[in-house]
Design a protein around this motif. Structure first.
Motif, PDB file in Angstrom:
ATOM      1  N   ARG A 215       0.830  -1.207   0.000  1.00  0.00           N
ATOM      2  CA  ARG A 215       0.000   0.000   0.000  1.00  0.00           C
ATOM      3  C   ARG A 215       0.867   1.260   0.000  1.00  0.00           C
TER       4      ARG A 215
ATOM      5  N   SER B  88       2.665  -3.210  -6.934  1.00  0.00           N
ATOM      6  CA  SER B  88       1.734  -2.086  -6.981  1.00  0.00           C
ATOM      7  C   SER B  88       2.305  -0.966  -7.852  1.00  0.00           C
TER       8      SER B  88
ATOM      9  N   GLU C 171      -2.824  -2.143 -10.455  1.00  0.00           N
ATOM     10  CA  GLU C 171      -3.362  -0.958  -9.794  1.00  0.00           C
ATOM     11  C   GLU C 171      -3.336  -1.148  -8.274  1.00  0.00           C
TER      12      GLU C 171
ATOM     13  N   GLU D  51      -3.840  -1.415  -4.427  1.00  0.00           N
ATOM     14  CA  GLU D  51      -4.979  -1.623  -3.538  1.00  0.00           C
ATOM     15  C   GLU D  51      -6.235  -2.101  -4.255  1.00  0.00           C
ATOM     16  N   ASN D  52      -6.075  -2.568  -5.503  1.00  0.00           N
ATOM     17  CA  ASN D  52      -7.206  -3.049  -6.282  1.00  0.00           C
ATOM     18  C   ASN D  52      -7.107  -4.571  -6.415  1.00  0.00           C
TER      19      ASN D  52
ATOM     20  N   GLU E  55      -9.147  -6.740  -7.668  1.00  0.00           N
ATOM     21  CA  GLU E  55      -9.529  -7.240  -8.998  1.00  0.00           C
ATOM     22  C   GLU E  55      -8.373  -7.101  -9.987  1.00  0.00           C
ATOM     23  N   SER E  56      -7.695  -5.949  -9.965  1.00  0.00           N
ATOM     24  CA  SER E  56      -6.555  -5.738 -10.853  1.00  0.00           C
ATOM     25  C   SER E  56      -5.437  -6.716 -10.537  1.00  0.00           C
TER      26      SER E  56
END
Length: 391
Positions: free
Chosen positions: A296, A317, A336, A338-339, A341-342
């Motif tokens: 993060r 990230s 991406e 903190e995503n 799904e990505s």
């Protein structure tokens, strides 16, 4: 510049926090320069090494906090007295925090012993806190004003630090970017271990696609994001296996165990929680197909550099230092930040087509050779020391 001017490197974490390898390489990089020599002062959890004094004794563990603090104070005092005895010209301090003991080191070196002082700032996160209004802001600015020069390991970290400082207090010219000596380029080939040999050594399966999460486990590193993404990937790639190798630092690991249970990941996660000894480190990186860094926030990543040095492809990230080193699809991969799904999409794409990883591995090693040669890093340090001595 006199022949063999001495630099006293004071870094108390050493082997306790996995900085020993970094320390030894820094020491070697300085010694490569004809005009400089160096001594390292660190903690007693560090393996013995040439020009290393283990002066910080019993400063970690379960001993009474007051006693550990006294041991720390004694360690610094001994280091500075020894540096004075050796006629050191510069003391190079390392900051992973900016608390009372770190300030004690700085005041003692600068004001009491009268050394010129260079400081490496490993983590700028504390600056984030005071930039948002924390009342301790002036304390951190005092650190920078007392230093004759500061070193950060990425341009991202340097920019984050500078933008949060009052321009009339800190001269930006005193702040330099020098990439961290997290490994020795000359050891690239010697560190290579055949994947099947590395897996056998670690008792890992030969027939799984192994993802590695390596290093200290703390909230900012996003292990929870990786576990949730893994749940999606495992549905399509049942041969995937996540290996978690590292010790917990100021975090509640039960939160990750709960995610593993909730998402039914027991067969897809190999948990190796605890300190990883230096002998096993090359095996973990050579055993893995991919290293994932779902952080993060970070200002510099030794795990990234270590991964690239072993030629193990990295998915990280898309912010800060990762964007500084990784060219997506060429020498690594980005998703991406903190995503989930990505992260899951990128993981699945990579795991589904492993053929792309070989070329990425070659590009990684080429990048490392270009930017992280110890003689080049050592020259940058010594140029900085010379400018400090000539102030």
């Amino acid at each position: 510049m006199k022949s063999k001017d001495i630099i006293a490197v004071i870094e108390p974490v050493g082997g306790h926090g996995g900085l020993d390898y970094y320390d030894f390489n820094m020491l070697n990089s300085i010694k490569m320069q004809h005009g400089y020599d160096a001594n390292l002062y660190t903690c007693d959890e560090t393996s013995e090494y040439e020009s290393v004094e283990l002066v910080y004794k019993n400063i970690y563990g379960e001993t009474n906090k007051f006693i550990r603090g006294l041991n720390y104070v004694k360690g610094t005092l001994f280091a500075l007295l020894d540096a004075k005895r050796r006629s050191a010209k510069i003391v190079h301090l390392h900051f992973v925090d900016f608390g009372f003991l770190e300030y004690y080191n700085l005041i003692l070196a600068k004001k009491v012993f009268g050394f010129r002082v260079v400081g490496t700032v490993h983590d700028v996160e504390s600056f984030e806190k005071y930039a948002k209004g924390d009342s301790s802001r002036h304390n951190y600015e005092k650190f920078l004003t007392l230093l004759d020069a500061a070193v950060l390991h990425t341009e991202y970290a340097k920019n984050e630090l500078v933008k949060n400082l009052k321009s009339n207090i800190v001269d930006a010219k005193k702040i330099e970017t020098i990439y961290g000596p997290d490994f020795d380029v000359e050891s690239l080939d010697s560190n290579f271990i055949e994947k099947n040999v590395a897996r056998e050594h670690l008792n890992l399966p030969q027939d799984r696609k192994i993802i590695l999460f390596f290093g200290q486990i703390k909230k900012v590193k996003g292990l929870d994001l990786l576990l949730k993404a893994l749940a999606e990937v495992a549905k399509k790639e049942p041969s995937v296996l996540l290996v978690i190798a590292g010790k917990v630092w100021k975090d509640d690991y039960s939160e990750y165990e709960n995610i593993i249970e909730e998402y039914g990941l027991a067969n897809y996660v190999d948990q190796r929680i605890g300190y990883v000894n230096n002998d096993d480190v090359p095996h973990y990186f050579n055993a893995a197909d991919l290293v994932v860094l779902p952080y993060r926030k970070i200002y510099n990543s030794g795990v990234l550099i270590r991964s690239m040095s072993f030629g193990t492809p990295v998915l990280a990230s898309d912010f800060g230092p990762f964007k500084e080193f990784i060219i997506p699809g060429k020498n690594g991969f980005l998703f991406e930040a903190e995503n989930v799904e990505s992260l899951a999409e990128n993981l699945h794409e990579i795991m589904a087509d492993m053929t792309s990883l070989k070329q990425v591995s070659l590009e990684e090693r080429a990048s490392i050779k270009e930017h992280f040669a110890l003689d080049s890093i050592g020259k940058q340090y010594c140029d900085l020391y010379e400018s400090v001595l000539n102030m």
